[in-house]
Design an enzyme around this catalytic site. Sequence first.
Site, PDB file in Angstrom:
ATOM      1  N   ARG A 154      50.282  37.145  41.253  1.00  0.00           N
ATOM      2  CA  ARG A 154      48.815  37.252  41.315  1.00  0.00           C
ATOM      3  C   ARG A 154      48.160  36.193  40.434  1.00  0.00           C
ATOM      4  O   ARG A 154      47.160  36.436  39.775  1.00  0.00           O
ATOM      5  CB  ARG A 154      48.345  38.657  40.888  1.00  0.00           C
ATOM      6  CG  ARG A 154      48.873  39.785  41.733  1.00  0.00           C
ATOM      7  CD  ARG A 154      48.418  39.690  43.188  1.00  0.00           C
ATOM      8  NE  ARG A 154      48.967  40.787  43.973  1.00  0.00           N
ATOM      9  CZ  ARG A 154      50.137  40.738  44.588  1.00  0.00           C
ATOM     10  NH1 ARG A 154      50.877  39.641  44.523  1.00  0.00           N
ATOM     11  NH2 ARG A 154      50.584  41.761  45.273  1.00  0.00           N
ATOM     12  N   SER A 222      42.813  46.557  45.343  1.00  0.00           N
ATOM     13  CA  SER A 222      43.528  46.826  44.084  1.00  0.00           C
ATOM     14  C   SER A 222      42.701  46.330  42.904  1.00  0.00           C
ATOM     15  O   SER A 222      42.463  45.132  42.769  1.00  0.00           O
ATOM     16  CB  SER A 222      44.892  46.134  44.097  1.00  0.00           C
ATOM     17  OG  SER A 222      45.690  46.628  45.143  1.00  0.00           O
ATOM     18  N   GLU A 329      42.721  42.933  38.501  1.00  0.00           N
ATOM     19  CA  GLU A 329      42.993  41.933  39.526  1.00  0.00           C
ATOM     20  C   GLU A 329      41.686  41.394  40.093  1.00  0.00           C
ATOM     21  O   GLU A 329      41.623  40.260  40.558  1.00  0.00           O
ATOM     22  CB  GLU A 329      43.841  42.553  40.641  1.00  0.00           C
ATOM     23  CG  GLU A 329      44.249  41.564  41.719  1.00  0.00           C
ATOM     24  CD  GLU A 329      45.265  42.134  42.683  1.00  0.00           C
ATOM     25  OE1 GLU A 329      45.196  41.781  43.874  1.00  0.00           O
ATOM     26  OE2 GLU A 329      46.130  42.917  42.255  1.00  0.00           O
TER      27      GLU A 329
END
Length: 341
Positions: A154, A222, A329
Amino acid sequence: MPSLQRYSTFGLFASCNSIQPFSDVASFLHYYQQSSIVYILGGGSNSVFTQDFDGTVLVNEIKGISHFDTESHHYLRVGAGENWHDFVTLCMKEKWYGFENLALIPGSVGACPIQNIGAYGREVNALIDKVECVFLETGEQVLLSNKDCQFGYRDSVFKHALANKVLITHVNFKLPKHYELETSYGELASLSDPTPEKIYNKVIEIRKSKLPDPSELGNAGSFFKNPVVSTTVYQAIAQEYDAVPHFVVRENDERTNAGSKLEQIKIPAAWLIDQAGFKGKTLNKVRCHPTQPLVLTNLGGATGGDVITMAKDIIASVQEKFGIQLEPEVRILGSKGLISL
């Protein structure tokens, strides 16, 4: 001041000085050079505006998909403003396989290298060949190789050295015609005689069963990253909790030699949040989703303060219980731009 509510899937009440869509580099540079405070937006699925934004929001609508193939690969050049899932669906229709595990991820194509999006055992960096960018201050257009992008979990160079310095205009993908399907992750393991189409359909089925539709219930997907911890930290947790879900992560250790691998453990943030007691919990108008606690939702009328309070409570509780620091995130914005928790 124009409302930003429909430009962010979380759907908070927020406004900005100006909203300017652009479909080419010249238009972008024109708007960018006229504004002192700017935020560049794609599909709005990863940006949460917690306050009115004191600047201009530029919406990336650069479109277009081109394709050619060789004996061994498909090559695709895709405008950053294309919708990600629509692009994945087109690839499935055309039998340009490789993206099937990444179906139904919200957002735009331009966001995929920034986040290095991933799901069900696949990360997009494995399929990215090059990324086309323009430097904000000079207008210089550059082509970054996969290695230049410095992809991690990520993560990418676009969150570090190139953060707020470039606009992604196109992403170039290289899809091998012969590759191994990824079915080891979660419910995909139950597929019999898997094909790309079966994986694509199963991923959509799973995501729809667990994740709320942003058009019906505001959310940004998320909210937190799945933490990657040392084997020592994992073992300490596993001694106290039975059957801790986990996935082994191995990365090259450049400090020693290319053949050496560092082994770490990824623990699902959803499990940590659930164990900390937040699954289904509501704070004012923000809820930790009852079927996927990794997702925070706007029940209608939530404020930016509500979101920040809930996120901070989750981070503090997980830290106290497990000694693990969760990281958002999503990109959280205040009045002047990105803020941290």
